[in-house]
Design a protein around this motif. Structure first.
Motif, short mmCIF file in Angstrom:
data_model
loop_
_atom_site.label_atom_id
_atom_site.label_comp_id
_atom_site.label_asym_id
_atom_site.label_seq_id
_atom_site.Cartn_x
_atom_site.Cartn_y
_atom_site.Cartn_z
N SER A 1 0.65 -1.14 0.24
CA SER A 1 0.15 -0.01 0.08
C SER A 1 0.80 1.26 0.09
O SER A 1 1.94 1.26 0.28
N ARG A 2 0.32 2.49 -0.42
CA ARG A 2 0.80 3.86 -0.22
C ARG A 2 -0.25 4.75 0.11
O ARG A 2 -1.32 4.54 -0.18
N THR A 3 0.21 5.55 1.02
CA THR A 3 -0.83 6.56 1.56
C THR A 3 -0.17 7.95 0.90
O THR A 3 0.88 8.42 1.23
N TYR A 4 -0.87 8.70 0.02
CA TYR A 4 -0.60 9.97 -0.63
C TYR A 4 -1.59 11.04 0.13
O TYR A 4 -2.33 11.10 0.52
N LYS A 5 -0.68 12.36 -0.23
CA LYS A 5 -1.58 13.53 0.17
C LYS A 5 -1.46 14.31 -1.28
O LYS A 5 -0.36 14.58 -1.51
N ILE A 6 -2.53 14.55 -1.98
CA ILE A 6 -2.63 15.00 -3.28
C ILE A 6 -3.52 16.14 -3.09
O ILE A 6 -4.69 16.09 -2.91
N ASN A 7 -2.87 17.52 -3.32
CA ASN A 7 -3.73 18.93 -3.32
C ASN A 7 -4.52 18.87 -1.96
O ASN A 7 -5.51 19.24 -1.91
N GLY A 8 -3.73 18.51 -0.85
CA GLY A 8 -4.24 18.44 0.48
C GLY A 8 -5.16 17.29 0.79
O GLY A 8 -5.65 17.15 2.03
N GLU A 9 -5.42 16.55 -0.14
CA GLU A 9 -6.47 15.39 0.15
C GLU A 9 -5.65 14.12 0.34
O GLU A 9 -4.68 13.78 -0.26
N ILE A 10 -6.26 13.27 1.50
CA ILE A 10 -5.45 12.16 1.75
C ILE A 10 -5.85 10.90 1.09
O ILE A 10 -7.40 10.66 0.91
N ILE A 11 -5.31 10.16 0.37
CA ILE A 11 -5.39 9.03 -0.47
C ILE A 11 -4.74 7.96 -0.13
O ILE A 11 -3.51 8.01 -0.37
N LYS A 12 -5.44 6.89 0.22
CA LYS A 12 -4.68 5.59 0.31
C LYS A 12 -5.17 4.45 -0.87
O LYS A 12 -6.04 4.14 -1.21
N ALA A 13 -4.08 4.11 -1.19
CA ALA A 13 -4.26 3.04 -2.36
C ALA A 13 -3.58 1.69 -1.83
O ALA A 13 -2.30 1.64 -1.60
N GLU A 14 -4.24 0.63 -1.78
CA GLU A 14 -3.50 -0.72 -1.43
C GLU A 14 -3.92 -1.76 -2.41
O GLU A 14 -4.90 -1.59 -3.19
N GLU B 1 -3.43 -21.03 -4.32
CA GLU B 1 -2.23 -21.55 -4.37
C GLU B 1 -1.93 -22.15 -5.66
O GLU B 1 -2.63 -22.70 -6.04
N PRO B 2 -0.39 -22.25 -5.59
CA PRO B 2 0.56 -21.56 -4.76
C PRO B 2 0.79 -20.21 -5.26
O PRO B 2 1.98 -19.39 -4.95
N PHE B 3 -0.34 -19.42 -6.16
CA PHE B 3 -0.21 -18.24 -6.38
C PHE B 3 -1.01 -17.31 -5.47
O PHE B 3 -1.65 -17.57 -4.55
N GLN B 4 -1.10 -15.83 -6.06
CA GLN B 4 -2.03 -15.15 -5.36
C GLN B 4 -2.47 -13.92 -6.45
O GLN B 4 -2.17 -14.20 -7.62
N GLU B 5 -3.55 -13.49 -6.13
CA GLU B 5 -4.41 -12.52 -7.24
C GLU B 5 -4.54 -11.31 -6.26
O GLU B 5 -4.96 -11.11 -5.15
N VAL B 6 -4.65 -9.98 -6.96
CA VAL B 6 -4.33 -8.66 -6.35
C VAL B 6 -5.33 -7.71 -7.12
O VAL B 6 -5.60 -8.03 -8.26
N GLN B 7 -6.01 -6.77 -6.36
CA GLN B 7 -6.53 -5.66 -7.09
C GLN B 7 -6.53 -4.73 -6.23
O GLN B 7 -6.22 -4.55 -4.98
N HIS B 8 -6.78 -3.45 -6.90
CA HIS B 8 -6.51 -1.96 -6.20
C HIS B 8 -7.84 -1.74 -5.52
O HIS B 8 -8.92 -2.27 -5.69
N ILE B 9 -7.43 -1.51 -4.02
CA ILE B 9 -8.63 -0.69 -3.28
C ILE B 9 -8.13 0.60 -3.02
O ILE B 9 -7.21 0.99 -2.37
N ILE B 10 -9.06 1.37 -3.18
CA ILE B 10 -8.74 2.85 -2.99
C ILE B 10 -9.61 3.65 -1.96
O ILE B 10 -10.89 3.53 -2.01
N THR B 11 -9.02 4.41 -1.24
CA THR B 11 -10.03 5.24 -0.26
C THR B 11 -9.45 6.75 -0.20
O THR B 11 -8.24 7.07 -0.32
N ILE B 12 -10.46 7.56 -0.33
CA ILE B 12 -10.15 9.09 -0.46
C ILE B 12 -10.76 9.85 1.13
O ILE B 12 -12.02 9.71 1.00
N GLY B 13 -10.06 10.00 1.79
CA GLY B 13 -10.23 10.69 3.17
C GLY B 13 -10.96 9.39 4.09
O GLY B 13 -10.46 8.51 4.11
N ASP B 14 -12.22 9.55 4.22
CA ASP B 14 -13.04 8.62 4.94
C ASP B 14 -13.65 7.80 3.75
O ASP B 14 -14.50 6.94 4.26
N LYS B 15 -13.70 8.11 2.58
CA LYS B 15 -14.60 7.53 1.61
C LYS B 15 -13.81 6.30 1.09
O LYS B 15 -12.83 6.64 0.12
#
Length: 362
Positions: free
Chosen positions: A49-62, A69-83
């Motif tokens: 994950s990464r947590t950014y501040k962009i134009n004053g807005e907190i955005i977390k992307a993970e 097994e034996p692999f994994q799968e991933v997808q983006h989950i994005i949060t803007i502020g409390d949203k």
């Protein structure tokens, strides 16, 4: 059910596109045996994950993970502020070992936020027994009124050129992926996004994008080449493991910092033991002893720790402490009815110690 079918088809497409594997894929047990033989590190539980501040807005992307097994799968989950923007249900296959996340934020010409991630992971081909590296990329364009998972990739061409497609992988005799992939660090990825017109350099610079590292907000481009003192405060146990495995310099201060932030307990015990093992393997015996003694202090019946500790003392030519810990290791193995599994080298070391003692007595 539909989701699982789509995921399975996608995964099988990636899997069989490579000629590195035998026709029959390895079982989880065989897969683990292969990667263990190359001493790759299982980073499947590591949060990407990464947590950014962009134009004053907190955005977390993970990246959310699911086991396959034996692999994994991933997808983006994005949060803007409390949203919470929800889940896009767009999965990509990665491998469980040596995962590394490269994440870049920028601004498009139409002033939307673009988040680009590239996950590097490693595995070993069953047929060739060579280390192989796979790259999986996401590029997501979002805006404040986006919701409910209605966002997703805007095209892999933003990251991959014609030669290197999504899910691209290669086999290498030595583990050094930076030598063959054109976008192996954040700066190169950002340059690629500018080249393809995905992001605008001026708008990105004006956005004053910052990344949260530990408890510090760092300008994005500075965070890619952060100074050693700051890096020391943000190292994780997984990062220490990766550094130890690749024989990078580690200090007692860095190890102490991680011990403060990530408690030595039953959940982290194996990783700390692995860290000590890799340190001892690269002749950093004092650092290995420092960790192993803490392990034994807290877990006095941790059998393998006595073997690792004996090897580390032996590496320092401290025969008395080496002998004491080899003997303790043998004692615990016998109590556990595992005498037949004691490595022959342990008895050889003890015989040498005893022979030297006899010579000294004479």
């Amino acid at each position: 059910m539909k989701k699982q079918i789509v995921k399975t088809i996608t995964f099988l497409g990636i899997f069989f596109s490579s000629n590195l594997f035998a026709i029959t894929p390895p079982t989880p047990e065989e897969y683990k045996e292969i990667v263990d033989s190359f001493k790759l590190i299982d980073t499947s539980e590591k949060e990407l994950s990464r947590t950014y501040k962009i134009n004053g807005e907190i955005i977390k992307a993970e990246l959310q993970k699911e086991e396959n097994e034996p692999f994994q799968e991933v997808q983006h989950i994005i949060t803007i502020g409390d949203k919470d923007l929800g889940e896009p249900k767009n999965w990509t296959g990665i491998d469980k070992y040596d995962q590394k996340l490269l994440f870049v934020a920028c601004i498009s010409l139409n002033k939307k936020i673009v988040l680009a991630s590239l996950v590097r992971s490693s595995f070993n081909a069953k047929k060739t027994k060579q280390t192989a590296v796979r790259y999986a990329g996401y590029v997501t364009e979002i805006e404040e009124n986006t919701c409910c998972g209605n966002y997703g990739d805007i095209g892999d061409d933003c990251l991959f050129d014609e030669e290197h497609s999504a899910g691209w992988e290669t086999s290498i005799p030595t583990y050094n992926p930076n030598e063959f992939y054109p976008y192996f660090n954040e700066q190169r990825i950002l340059e690629r996004l500018y080249e393809t017109g995905t992001c605008d350099k001026k708008a990105t610079n004006e956005a004053n994008i910052e990344v949260l590292l530990g408890n510090k907000w760092i300008p994005q481009e500075q965070s890619w080449d952060i100074k050693e003192k700051i890096a020391t405060t943000i190292l994780t146990l997984n990062q220490l493991l990766e550094n130890a495995k690749s024989n990078q310099k580690l200090t007692f201060e860095q190890i102490n910092e991680v011990l403060k932030n990530e408690e030595l307990n039953i959940k982290t015990l194996q990783k700390y033991n692995d860290l000590a093992y890799y340190l001892q393997l690269s002749n950093k015996n004092k650092e290995a002893i420092f960790i192993l003694e803490k392990i034994i202090e807290k877990f006095p019946n941790r059998t393998v720790a006595y073997l690792n500790l004996a090897d580390a003392y032996n590496g320092l030519n401290n025969k008395d402490n080496a002998k004491q810990n080899y003997e303790k290791y043998i004692e615990l193995m016998k109590l556990d009815n595992k005498k037949s599994k004691i490595p022959i080298r342990v008895f050889k070391h003890l015989n040498v110690f005893k022979s030297n003692e006899t010579i000294r007595e004479k």
